[in-house]
Enzyme design. Sequence first.
Site, PDB file in Angstrom:
ATOM      1  CG  PHE A  95       3.416   8.185 -13.838  1.00 36.74           C
ATOM      2  CD1 PHE A  95       4.493   9.033 -13.631  1.00 36.74           C
ATOM      3  CD2 PHE A  95       3.108   7.262 -12.843  1.00 36.74           C
ATOM      4  CE1 PHE A  95       5.244   8.954 -12.474  1.00 36.74           C
ATOM      5  CE2 PHE A  95       3.859   7.171 -11.680  1.00 36.74           C
ATOM      6  CZ  PHE A  95       4.918   8.027 -11.489  1.00 36.74           C
TER       7      PHE A  95
ATOM      8  CB  ALA B 184      -2.862  11.296 -12.866  1.00 35.22           C
TER       9      ALA B 184
ATOM     10  CG  LEU C 250      -5.454   7.993 -15.075  1.00 36.42           C
ATOM     11  CD1 LEU C 250      -5.310   8.185 -13.565  1.00 36.42           C
ATOM     12  CD2 LEU C 250      -4.190   8.440 -15.776  1.00 36.42           C
TER      13      LEU C 250
ATOM     14  CE1 TYR D 169     -11.124  -5.326 -19.227  1.00 35.76           C
ATOM     15  CE2 TYR D 169     -13.383  -4.769 -18.626  1.00 35.76           C
ATOM     16  CZ  TYR D 169     -12.076  -4.385 -18.900  1.00 35.76           C
ATOM     17  OH  TYR D 169     -11.731  -3.059 -18.814  1.00 35.76           O
TER      18      TYR D 169
END
Length: 368
Positions: free
Chosen positions: A51, A89, A116, A206
């Site tokens: 993208f 996507a 992605l 994280y």
Amino acid sequence: MQEQIRFVLSRPRMEKGPRKVLIIGASTGYGLATRIAAAFGARAETVGVFFERPADEDRTASAGWYNSAFFEEEAEKAGLRAWSLNGDAFSDPVKADTLALLRKTTGPVDLVIYSLAAPRRGMHTSVLRPIGHEYTNKTVNFQTGQVYETTVPPASEDEIAGTVAVMGGEDWQLWIEALLRAELLAPGAMTVAYSYIGSSVTAAIYREGTIGKAKEHLEATARSLDAKLLSLGGRAYVAVNKAVVTLASAAIPFVPLYIGILYQVMKDKGTHEGCIEQMDRLLRERLYRDGGSPVDDAGRIRLDEKELDPAIQKEVEARWKRVTTENLPQLVDLDGYRKELSRICGFDFPQVNYAADIDPNIAIPSLR
Ligand code: NAI
């Protein structure tokens, strides 16, 4: 791009490797490196979905656009077949267009990479926040070199759910189911999505934060997709990669300072790797190695063993505790971090004359 291609070509040609690869998230970072390793290392045909923004009258295109244009040009010179698709996507139309493109070009693929990194998927938004409590720690402004403390508030339940919807495994599953239904997965086909675990220094933001919840979901999805691919003789894996400078990782609180310290420590020890070294290893030493890929207790492929080497982590933790604005240049790979961030957008190359007049309108050949 040239450096990554050169690295792959400097390695022995892969005897076993992918033949036809679909890469979702193919224009920058780990997805781009996988595309380069598969094409130039194993001479695979590649279809890349991404993208990116083409140039318009007063703006250059995004870096991933130029990467993809250059990839196709170099692939063609090397006699490698490559096609690209630019669009969201996560959307149904882009999935349908990709299936149509595969039918017209490669036919069934034997490897699907899901790479992605996105801030949103439809109505869902991803946030990078701790869970259950606010979190305070050091951070750095790489422009000014200033180290200071910052606090990130905890995520709400909606934010956790949103991050899992964007960065978890649901969309990966939709892709694989669509490919299966369309009979576009070859016998023995494999699919791999990328995950991260990381160090105690980044755990609160994280692995124990919203993005960690999404990665847990991604890893659980790998197990269910693995069962689905059984009838094809296929496999679904998650590969846990090392922390590297990419457009995605630069946006995570605290992580850039961690990466700056990690790079210095790993470079000093001679174990530093970027995206391309790891993706070359993923294909050569994991996915296509005789007897199948080694995995950890949770079934994950591990490429982060050099980052998580206890000696490396011990030194990173010690530097993290000590680092201040004053000692930053000694403890952190400040130049390395800055340079890499510039270079992923095409800047900071001595061989490039940035004052030269150029036409920023560059077409991606297969999209013409
Ligand atoms: P990146 O930002 O360099 O690449 C993201 C890719 O996704 C680009 O090709 C972009 O065009 C594409 N993309 C984003 N939104 C899209 C959309 N809606 N439709 C189509 N394409 C879209 O990111 P990076 O760092 O390479 O991340 C890829 C994966 O690797 C992520 O799952 C990330 O969590 C994982 N990872 C990253 C690590 C790091 O340190 N950078 C470490 C370990 C795993």
